[in-house]
Design an enzyme around this catalytic site. Structure first.
Site, PDB file in Angstrom:
ATOM      1  N   LYS A  88      48.849 -30.403  13.844  1.00 57.57           N
ATOM      2  CA  LYS A  88      50.044 -31.389  13.816  1.00 57.57           C
ATOM      3  C   LYS A  88      50.530 -31.563  15.320  1.00 57.57           C
ATOM      4  O   LYS A  88      51.155 -32.646  15.573  1.00 57.57           O
ATOM      5  CB  LYS A  88      51.106 -30.787  12.962  1.00 57.57           C
ATOM      6  CG  LYS A  88      50.581 -31.009  11.319  1.00 57.57           C
ATOM      7  CD  LYS A  88      51.854 -31.340  10.259  1.00 57.57           C
ATOM      8  CE  LYS A  88      51.128 -31.609   8.832  1.00 57.57           C
ATOM      9  NZ  LYS A  88      50.389 -30.646   8.159  1.00 57.57           N
ATOM     10  N   GLU A 110      59.905 -36.764   8.683  1.00 60.45           N
ATOM     11  CA  GLU A 110      59.810 -36.308   7.225  1.00 60.45           C
ATOM     12  C   GLU A 110      59.071 -34.950   7.317  1.00 60.45           C
ATOM     13  O   GLU A 110      58.282 -34.812   8.196  1.00 60.45           O
ATOM     14  CB  GLU A 110      59.115 -37.343   6.371  1.00 60.45           C
ATOM     15  CG  GLU A 110      57.767 -37.315   6.385  1.00 60.45           C
ATOM     16  CD  GLU A 110      56.794 -37.643   7.690  1.00 60.45           C
ATOM     17  OE1 GLU A 110      57.742 -38.138   8.683  1.00 60.45           O
ATOM     18  OE2 GLU A 110      55.798 -37.499   7.745  1.00 60.45           O
ATOM     19  N   SER A 378      41.982 -26.646  10.450  1.00 59.50           N
ATOM     20  CA  SER A 378      43.209 -27.487  10.680  1.00 59.50           C
ATOM     21  C   SER A 378      44.429 -26.682  11.083  1.00 59.50           C
ATOM     22  O   SER A 378      45.220 -27.028  11.766  1.00 59.50           O
ATOM     23  CB  SER A 378      43.615 -28.454   9.538  1.00 59.50           C
ATOM     24  OG  SER A 378      43.737 -27.910   8.388  1.00 59.50           O
TER      25      SER A 378
HETATM   26  C1  LIG Z   1      49.553 -30.771   7.212  1.00 58.27           C
HETATM   27  C2  LIG Z   1      48.477 -30.185   7.160  1.00 58.27           C
HETATM   28  C3  LIG Z   1      47.277 -30.987   6.541  1.00 58.27           C
HETATM   29  C4  LIG Z   1      47.202 -32.149   5.950  1.00 58.27           C
HETATM   30  O1  LIG Z   1      47.396 -33.289   6.680  1.00 58.27           O
HETATM   31  P1  LIG Z   1      46.465 -34.228   7.126  1.00 58.27           P
HETATM   32  O2  LIG Z   1      47.086 -35.505   7.679  1.00 58.27           O
HETATM   33  O3  LIG Z   1      45.593 -34.748   6.178  1.00 58.27           O
HETATM   34  O4  LIG Z   1      45.573 -33.505   8.399  1.00 58.27           O
HETATM   35  C5  LIG Z   1      45.942 -30.193   6.781  1.00 58.27           C
HETATM   36  N1  LIG Z   1      45.835 -28.864   7.077  1.00 58.27           N
HETATM   37  C6  LIG Z   1      46.903 -28.172   7.449  1.00 58.27           C
HETATM   38  C7  LIG Z   1      46.971 -26.975   8.325  1.00 58.27           C
HETATM   39  C8  LIG Z   1      48.213 -28.945   7.751  1.00 58.27           C
HETATM   40  O5  LIG Z   1      49.303 -28.383   8.173  1.00 58.27           O
END
Ligand SMILES: *Cc1c(COP(=O)(O)O)cnc(C)c1O
Length: 410
Positions: A88, A110, A378
């Site tokens: 993020k 948000e 992610s």
């Molecule tokens: C917020 C988040 C997501 C989902 O958001 P996307 O916009 O679909 O990437 C996925 N993995 C993690 C670790 C997150 O914090």
């Protein structure tokens, strides 16, 4: 509500915004066009990310998992090593640089589970901006650790009491704020959704993931991967890594939250299930989990970050084109995948991320050992210890919390 012309991807996207925000969006579109054409901006962005957030993040060879499945060679793109623990921050710092160029003094955002809120509060602290985070009242109660960090970093967290008091309600509230404060305020939208140019702009900043992963794959294996896996909430980490391989002969796999199963309605899958329909909400047109009257459904997922009702218009379009294969993973499959990854590799993917691992683990055994896959990690899971300990139903953790509560009572 008027509709902008640019910003469509197939029949998805657009900018359905109130009249009063038109000038603000015009300015944003102009600035975004300007920075895209400016190589100095991307250089400044890369410098910032390499000195503030560990970029380039490594590509890790998962030798134990690869051996365990006896199929494809598994590589993991380590977005979990970013500052604040997830991808993020890529988007947030990029928008922060944009805010500085626009000369605005205040940011709003948000947040659902709180990760985007923490990332935005971090950026605001670093850049000296005033910061207000809108968060559903229910999420504020559930996600105290993230609220704690946002407040410590100087942000104001506003609990949203409207609607069902979750993520979509906090988005509406952030827009309400923006309408009254647009002169000095920028809305840092957290995923590749919302009115144009946000879906494209967020994807643009996240494309740093795919750029690195493509280069790293060539360095590590001498070739591109056969498949790339990412979990899909709003779609920003998926768009981020997929963009590195869009024009290549590489299969792209997006994994949504299957919750209790996509035939139970207790899930958050928009493309892999048949439950979503195309509509306009929250400023853009895409697939939403909604009923026939356009009322948004309640979603369910073990992971708080994948339960958004809509999906990026870029992904909706790529799904229609058949460029991305969409799958879903159930809560149970996700916990199993997380367990295995911790035991075999000593890595702790976030619950969101573990959806991508779960699908990759279904496919890898069926592939040849000269084939390779990349999973986008992610985010990291250890910052979500409260949620993960609950998901594992860990009795010793519960005992610890009970003792802790007693300590506060006495
Ligand atoms: C917020 C988040 C997501 C989902 O958001 P996307 O916009 O679909 O990437 C996925 N993995 C993690 C670790 C997150 O914090």
């Amino acid at each position: 509500m008027a509709e902008g012309k640019a910003g469509y991807f197939g029949e998805y996207g657009g900018a359905f915004i109130p009249e009063v925000l038109h000038a603000t969006f015009e300015e944003l579109n102009e600035k975004f066009t300007e920075i895209k054409a400016d190589p100095d901006f991307w250089q400044e962005y890369e410098n910032l990310m390499s000195t503030y957030s560990c970029r380039a993040t490594p590509l890790t060879y998962a030798d134990n998992l690869s051996r365990h499945f006896g199929g494809a060679q598994i590589y993991i793109k380590r977005e979990d090593l970013n500052h604040t623990g997830a991808h993020k921050v890529n988007n947030v710092m990029g928008q922060g640089l944009l805010v500085k160029r626009m000369g605005k003094k205040r940011v709003i955002a948000e947040t659902g589970a709180g990760q985007h809120g923490v990332a935005t509060a971090t950026m605001a602290a670093k850049f000296g901006l005033e910061c207000t985070i809108y968060m559903g009242e229910i999420d504020v109660l559930r996600q105290r650790p993230n609220v704690f960090w946002m407040e410590r970093m100087g942000a104001t967290v506003v609990p949203v009491k409207e609607g069902t008091r979750v993520l979509k309600d906090s988005i509406n509230e952030a827009f309400r704020d923006w309408v009254t404060n647009m002169d000095d305020t920028h809305y840092v939208l957290g995923t590749a959704c919302g009115p144009a140019p946000f879906p494209e702009m967020v994807s643009y900043f996240q494309s740093i993931i795919g750029k690195e992963a493509r280069r790293q794959s060539l360095e590590a294996t001498g070739k591109l991967p056969d498949s790339v896996y990412a979990c899909v909430g709003g779609g920003s980490n998926a768009m981020g890594i997929f963009q590195g391989f869009m024009d290549d002969d590489v299969e792209l796999v997006g994994v949504e939250a299957g919750g209790h199963g996509i035939d139970t309605h207790l899930h958050a899958s928009r493309i892999a299930s048949n439950d979503a329909t195309v509509g306009v909400a929250q400023g853009f047109r895409t697939y939403f989990l909604q009923n026939q009257d356009g009322q948004m459904n309640e979603t369910h997922s073990v992971s708080a970050g994948l339960d958004y009702i809509g999906i990026s218009p870029l992904l909706a379009n790529l799904a229609d084109q058949g460029r991305i294969r969409f799958e879903s993973a159930t809560d149970v499959e996700v916990i199993d995948a997380l367990s295995l990854t911790m035991k075999k590799e000593g890595l702790i993917p976030a619950l969101e991320t573990s959806h991508a691992f779960a699908q990759a683990f279904k496919d890898a055994p069926k592939m040849r050992s000269d084939q390779t896959i990349i999973i986008n990690q992610s985010g990291r899971g250890d910052k979500d210890i409260f949620t993960i300990a609950d998901a594992f139903d860990d009795p010793k953790w519960k005992q610890f919390i009970i003792e802790k509560a007693r300590q506060y009572e006495s």
